[in-house]
Each structure stands twice: as C-alpha cells, then as structure tokens.
Write an enzyme that holds these catalytic residues in place. Structure first.
Site, mmCIF file in Angstrom:
data_model
loop_
_atom_site.group_PDB
_atom_site.id
_atom_site.type_symbol
_atom_site.label_atom_id
_atom_site.label_comp_id
_atom_site.label_asym_id
_atom_site.label_seq_id
_atom_site.Cartn_x
_atom_site.Cartn_y
_atom_site.Cartn_z
ATOM 1 N N PRO A 63 0.829 -1.213 0.000
ATOM 2 C CA PRO A 63 0.000 0.000 0.000
ATOM 3 C C PRO A 63 0.864 1.263 0.000
ATOM 4 O O PRO A 63 1.879 1.331 0.671
ATOM 5 C CB PRO A 63 -0.807 -0.104 1.284
ATOM 6 N N GLU A 64 0.459 2.235 -0.793
ATOM 7 C CA GLU A 64 1.158 3.514 -0.817
ATOM 8 C C GLU A 64 0.333 4.554 -0.053
ATOM 9 O O GLU A 64 -0.741 4.253 0.466
ATOM 10 C CB GLU A 64 1.385 3.950 -2.272
#
Ligand SMILES: [Zn+2]
Length: 278
Positions: A2-3
């Site tokens: 996840p960013e």
C-alpha cells in the site's frame, strides 16, 4: 504494497468507524515480528483507552488515544495521551468487524470496542508492524501533501541522486512510493534519471504540484471504495488506478503514443515516456 493514498483511505475509513470509542479489551497473537513494542505493553496501554482520531503520518496509520484517568484529581484536565501506530507492510489489513464474524487466519490483534464491534489487524505476510508511542509520531521525513514550495525545493538542493531516487527517499518526503513517484514525474514532464540538485525551480514547482495532484486524485478514488478495506466482509486488495506510465512498459503513452520505457533507478523499476519527459 500500500502507498500513501491507500494508507490514507484505510485511516479515514477506520476513523469514521471507530473514533470516540473506548477499547474494552485487547487480544494479541504471539507472533513476535508483528510487534515493535512489547505485546504486553501494547495491550496494557490500549485497554480502556479512548480512540480520539485515526489518521495517516507518512505510510503509518496513527490512532490518537486518551488513556484512562488514573492520577489524582488536580482540578485540571490531566488526561494523558499516547498513540497506537499501525504499519500495514505488504499485506496488512485493518477490519472493523462484528464479533460474530469469523476471525480470519493471520489475525494478530483484536481490539474490542465500546460500540460493539472489533478492530482487527490481519497480516498474512507479517511485514506489518504494531507499536505504541508516548510522543506524537512525526515520521521520518516531510509530508508530501502539506510541504511548502520553498521547503520542497530546499529538500533537493545539492542532491546528486536521480530525482526518482530522491522522491523515494523516506527521510526527505515520507509516504511516496514507486507508483506515485513515476506518475508524478510523468505529469511534471521530468525524466526519472535527472539529477535532483540540477532541477530548475520551475521543474520542482511542477513536480510538487504533480505529486500533490496524483496523490489527492488517488485518495479521492479510494475514498469512494473505502468500505472494501475496512469492513469485515469487504473485498481484499487496493483500487487500481488508470496509471499513465507505471507498469505500462511498451504500451503507448496516453499523451503522445510513444512506447513507455522501463529502466531501473536506485534499484527500483521505473517507467517513463521518452517524449513527454525531458
Ligand atoms: Zn508521451
């Protein structure tokens, strides 16, 4: 992995569902690598604390806690505060579930909440990390969505590394990952191998604007599908964006039709349009 936009989406979704509630009980797995603070300390601190706010700092989800009042009365508001820090790692998920919902395998923490639901941390690959902090967590670098233009420009002064590598350097800006670094450089028209310290003021101005634009756009898209990440019965996985360059090697640029090229910068796969980016 996840960013920043995904982490913000999860933090916002969890906030909407749990803020203002008190943690009435804590169950923790015995997987040592998940816990950066001793598990007993986490359980002790969380139990009977109230979750005031859940937000994002860099790629970490931070729950602001008010601890149960234990001191003697002074007539002032002396409530102590602390923070519960959640790093999702590769596969970590936070679920807000009804207690009767079956507990998924690889669940490492279950917080029972005064509202009747449970906040569960599930992480099959166990790169996620849970910890507690008594000081306000500020993260390793500057916040890309709120940094001023002058501070942004100053970050890259005299840096001899490629701009792509500088964008990924978490001690400069925290939370920017591979996808949004490539996308921001495309929107700013800057080649990823350019030396960071040699970019002009105009280019850095464009880059900051592009970075904020791509991150905010992704947060906005994520906001509409937030229940997928935090509701117990939701679908796993993060939303897919309409990327301009990331992971589109050999496909035509959406602006000029030149095939997108892939190179490696600082050990990371990097995608760009050789025509649109200078
Ligand atoms: Zn192009």
């Amino acid at each position: 992995m996840p960013e920043l936009p995904e982490v913000e989406t999860v933090a916002n979704g969890v906030h909407q569902r749990v803020h203002g509630q008190t943690i009435t009980g804590v169950e923790i797995s015995n997987n040592p690598q998940t816990f950066k603070s001793p598990p007993d300390e986490i359980a002790d601190l969380l139990t009977k604390s109230r979750i005031d706010r859940v937000h994002r700092v860099g790629k970490t989800i931070v729950a602001d806690l008010t601890l149960p009042y234990t001191g003697k009365k002074t007539g002032k508001n002396t409530s102590a505060t602390a923070q519960f820090l959640i790093h999702l790692g590769m596969t970590g998920r936070l679920l807000v579930s009804a207690p009767e919902t079956p507990v998924p395998s690889h669940t490492h923490a279950i917080l029972s909440l005064s509202g009747g639901k449970e906040l569960r941390f599930v992480d099959p690959r166990r790169f996620g990390r849970l910890s507690v902090s008594h000081n306000a967590y500020t993260g390793p670098g500057r916040e890309p969505l709120t940094i001023s233009l002058e501070d942004f420009i100053a970050l890259f002064r005299n840096r001899k590394t490629p701009i792509k590598a500088a964008l990924l350097n978490q001690s400069l800006l925290h939370g920017v990952g591979n996808i949004y670094a490539d996308e921001a450089l495309f929107h700013a028209g800057i080649r990823p191998r350019r030396q960071a310290g040699r970019l002009t003021r105009d280019e850095l101005t464009r880059l900051r604007a592009a970075l904020i634009k791509v991150l905010k756009h992704a947060i906005k898209l994520g906001g509409s599908s937030v229940s997928d990440y935090v509701d117990a019965d939701g679908v796993a996985g993060f939303f897919q964006l309409h990327h301009r360059v990331y992971s589109r090697t050999g496909e035509p640029c959406r602006t000029c039709s030149t095939p997108i090229e892939r190179i490696v910068v600082g050990g990371r796969s990097t995608h760009f349009c050789p025509t649109c980016q200078k």
